[in-house]
Motif scaffolding. Structure first.
Motif, PDB file in Angstrom:
ATOM      1  N   SER A 151       0.757  -1.109  -0.256  1.00  0.00           N
ATOM      2  CA  SER A 151      -0.615  -0.326  -0.278  1.00  0.00           C
ATOM      3  C   SER A 151       0.584   1.559   0.245  1.00  0.00           C
ATOM      4  N   LEU A 196       2.218   2.017  -3.040  1.00  0.00           N
ATOM      5  CA  LEU A 196       1.319   2.662  -4.572  1.00  0.00           C
ATOM      6  C   LEU A 196       1.294   3.794  -4.425  1.00  0.00           C
ATOM      7  N   VAL A 197       0.700   4.169  -2.717  1.00  0.00           N
ATOM      8  CA  VAL A 197       0.885   5.645  -2.321  1.00  0.00           C
ATOM      9  C   VAL A 197       1.837   6.298  -2.442  1.00  0.00           C
ATOM     10  N   GLN A 198       3.375   5.929  -2.960  1.00  0.00           N
ATOM     11  CA  GLN A 198       4.590   6.900  -3.172  1.00  0.00           C
ATOM     12  C   GLN A 198       4.922   6.216  -4.693  1.00  0.00           C
ATOM     13  N   GLN A 199       3.629   6.286  -5.294  1.00  0.00           N
ATOM     14  CA  GLN A 199       3.832   5.622  -6.681  1.00  0.00           C
ATOM     15  C   GLN A 199       5.106   5.170  -7.138  1.00  0.00           C
ATOM     16  N   VAL A 200       5.627   4.212  -6.266  1.00  0.00           N
ATOM     17  CA  VAL A 200       7.038   2.923  -6.953  1.00  0.00           C
ATOM     18  C   VAL A 200       6.233   1.777  -7.007  1.00  0.00           C
ATOM     19  N   ALA A 201       6.488   1.262  -8.445  1.00  0.00           N
ATOM     20  CA  ALA A 201       6.571   0.250  -8.825  1.00  0.00           C
ATOM     21  C   ALA A 201       7.825  -0.833  -8.395  1.00  0.00           C
ATOM     22  N   GLY A 215       9.165  11.552  -5.717  1.00  0.00           N
ATOM     23  CA  GLY A 215       8.144  11.856  -7.305  1.00  0.00           C
ATOM     24  C   GLY A 215       7.870  10.344  -7.749  1.00  0.00           C
ATOM     25  N   GLY A 216       7.786   9.154  -7.685  1.00  0.00           N
ATOM     26  CA  GLY A 216       7.679   7.755  -7.881  1.00  0.00           C
ATOM     27  C   GLY A 216       9.242   7.332  -8.351  1.00  0.00           C
ATOM     28  N   THR A 266      11.070   3.553  -9.811  1.00  0.00           N
ATOM     29  CA  THR A 266      11.243   1.897  -9.852  1.00  0.00           C
ATOM     30  C   THR A 266      11.977   0.949  -8.433  1.00  0.00           C
TER      31      THR A 266
END
Length: 663
Positions: free
Chosen positions: A529, A532-537, A573-574, A576
């Motif tokens: 979760s 997802l919040v921090q936009q990390v794949a 900012g997200g 990988t």
């Protein structure tokens, strides 16, 4: 101090002279050696390439001669076809037996007779199949020239089946996956490369009333390539291996070859590299160079085989092993380097002798400084000349006199001051180290005590109430699974607090066989979760062959969580996060790597990331996460490293031993 100055002076002058001579000598010899080695390597490579070009030309000539023999055989067969009469079915039946004998005598794989429009009237090896139209551009050339035309053509499996005999089965070649070749899905090659000729059947007015086709199937034949090899290489060998080899390709598949594989079998079905394929087949050009052919480096040359329309449909190859030329080059290079080395040594000895003669007065001055250093302030040098060295001797004598007068007054004071400075410096260093250590331990103790006081009590309450709720829920309740997760994570939080205290007390971890992939999966699931919040794949590449390793799973998951949280914070900012595991069988260890795409860590800060209380997050971080992680991994007998490049991200790599006893 005087001795040091004199020694540096001696070394400086001698070094300047020797280095000046040596630089000129080494530069000249190095340039000469580099140029010579380059010329030698180029000349030997050119010699090898010239040879394979000649060999390829010889192979092309042999291939054309084979085609001429086929053309002569077909022309001879045409002489037995009587103009006009052959159209009668009874005549063709007798003609079939006559042509079959000639076909066998001349070693042809097929003979086919068609009328002037291309309609097949007789197949010698398959008389029952006729009436179809012979699809081949040779007929146009025969009708235009009214002469025998020779060409290489690609026959499909259907064409080969119509021609009869075992041609379709002989054409089949099982393909072999070859590194560096064009990727193809076919597992076998069923088309055939046919070297063929077409001769006209002329009536008395020299009008074409039919065409006789004949040829040989190249696939899976050895006579042609072996005969060419004997002519070109005359049984030459190198270290028990044939020096050269020849190959005939259909497209990029070897359909006839004497190039061997490691087990001695002919390399049928192997393919040529993509570079050669693009150059020879697609562009229709000759290719010559160094290539890895099947299982050895060779100097190779390739020539396209074209059909009657000029389209490349295959290749001819001739090549020799690279090893003999490499050994010759290495021998010449070693001889050249030995001569160069002897030249350098000889010139170096000469330079050393010349420098020694020039520096003799300097050595005397050095000896005088030694006397001064030993306390003999009465010692003086005798000037030998009026040059720079002589004036240096005069200056030395004046210095010695001044030093004698000054030394007596300041020696005792200097000794006292130096001793006081050394003592004070040592005391300051000890006090500084002790203060830093005290501050680190004090901060860590306060933090650990605070965590134990502030978190343990609420965690205990949560855990107790969770157990009570679990007991009161029905066994088939859907909430039991979620409640079990709460209990598990609460217990893990307690273990984390305990682990932070253990960092200061160095408690022994609770070792159990642990599935690292499973531990990583649990950690990622828990943090899904937040990612997802921090936009990390998250990309996980976990080696399923990892064995279980002796470890404390709770502590390892604490380490994984610390690194993942740091990575997520680094990608504000997200981005990988790549997580990978790997088995290092040689070192009997496993590796876990976490690579983020954040901004990276400056080089000057990278060496401090594992220090307690050091953080790049300002007030948002305590600086203990990586320090605790480092201590945990050390307790497991492993290691943890960080590699970073500004603007490209950071990679943390954890290494854990498989066998704790060998860690």
């Amino acid at each position: 101090m005087i001795t040091d100055l004199a020694l540096r002076l001696r070394r400086s002058l001698r070094a300047k002279l020797i280095l000046t001579f040596s630089a000129v000598i080494i530069a000249g010899v190095a340039l000469s050696a580099a140029a010579g080695i380059a010329l030698i390597g180029t000349a030997i490579l050119r010699q090898a390439q010239d040879r394979v070009r000649q060999d390829l030309s010889g192979l092309v000539e042999q291939y054309h001669k084979e085609g001429e023999l086929i053309g002569s055989a077909v022309e001879l067969a045409v002489q037995g076809v009587e103009p006009g009469l052959w159209r009668d079915a009874a005549v063709r039946q007798g003609l079939a037996g006559q042509l079959e004998k000639l076909r066998q005598a001349k070693g042809l794989d097929y003979l086919t007779l068609a009328d002037e429009k291309g309609k097949v009237m007789l197949r010698v090896r398959n008389p029952q199949v006729f009436g179809d139209v012979y699809q081949n551009d040779l007929a146009k050339w025969v009708q235009w020239s009214k002469k025998t035309v020779i060409s290489s053509e690609r026959f499909t499996r259907e064409q080969l089946l119509r021609e009869g005999g075992d041609m379709a089965e002989r054409a089949r070649v099982m393909t072999v996956r070859t590194p560096g070749s064009v990727d193809r899905p076919e597992s076998e090659e069923t088309n055939g490369l046919v070297l063929m000729a077409a001769a006209p059947v002329l009536d008395p007015q020299r009008r074409i009333e039919g065409i006789l086709y004949g040829g040989i199937l190249v696939n899976n034949t050895s006579d042609l390539v072996d005969r060419a090899k004997r002519i070109l290489y005359r049984e030459e060998s190198f270290q028990g291996r044939d020096l050269g080899g020849v190959t005939i390709f259909l497209d990029d598949y070897r359909v006839a070859t004497n190039v061997p594989m490691s087990d001695g079998r002919r390399a049928l079905g192997t393919r040529v590299s993509e570079e050669v394929y693009r150059r020879v087949i697609e562009r229709g050009s000759r290719w010559t160079g160094r290539a890895f052919v099947v299982e050895a480096w060779r100097i190779a040359a390739y020539e396209p085989i074209r059909d009657i329309s000029g389209k490349p449909i295959g290749m001819l190859y001739a090549g020799v092993l690279e090893a003999p030329f490499t050994r010759l080059r290495n021998r010449i290079v070693m001889l050249y380097l030995a001569i160069a080395l002897l030249t350098v040594l000889g010139l170096a000895v000469t330079a050393n002798l010349a420098a020694g003669r020039v520096l003799r007065p300097v050595r005397e001055l050095v000896a005088a400084t030694g006397e001064i250093a030993r306390g003999n302030l009465e010692h003086r040098v005798k000037p030998r000349s009026g040059d720079e060295i002589g004036r240096l001797g005069d200056s030395f004598n004046r210095m010695a006199g001044e030093l004698k007068r000054a030394t007596e007054g300041y020696r005792e004071l200097n000794q006292s001051l130096e001793q006081r400075v050394r003592d004070r410096t040592r005391e300051l260093d000890e006090a500084r180290d002790q203060l830093l250590q005290t501050e680190k331990l004090s901060s860590l103790g306060k933090m650990a005590a605070g965590i134990a006081h502030e978190i343990n009590n609420p965690l205990t309450s949560i855990l107790l109430n969770s157990h009570l709720m679990e007991e009161r829920l029905p066994k088939n309740s859907r909430l039991r699974e979620n409640l079990a997760l709460v209990i598990g994570e609460t217990e893990r939080c307690s273990a984390i607090v305990k682990g932070m205290l253990e960092f200061a007390r160095q408690t022994v971890p609770n070792m159990r066989p642990v599935d690292l992939n499973g531990a990583i999966g649990k950690t990622l699931l828990l943090m899904e979760s937040q990612m997802l919040v921090q936009q990390v794949a998250v990309n996980a590449r976990l080696d399923r062959s990892l064995p279980r390793v002796p470890a404390d799973e709770g502590k390892l998951r604490q380490v994984f969580a610390n690194i993942i949280l740091n990575a997520a914070d680094a990608m504000a900012g997200g981005g990988t996060l790549d997580v990978a595991t790997r088995l290092d069988a040689e070192r009997r260890s496993v590796e876990i790597s976490f690579r983020d795409s954040g901004g990276g860590i400056p080089r000057e800060l990278l060496t401090r990331v594992f220090d307690p209380f050091f953080s790049t997050k300002g007030t948002r971080g305590t600086g203990l996460g990586l320090a605790i992680s480092y201590g945990i991994i050390q307790q497991h007998g492993g290691g943890i490293t960080a590699v970073s490049e500004e603007g490209k991200g950071t990679t943390f790599t954890i290494t854990l031993p498989i066998d704790r006893k060998k860690a």
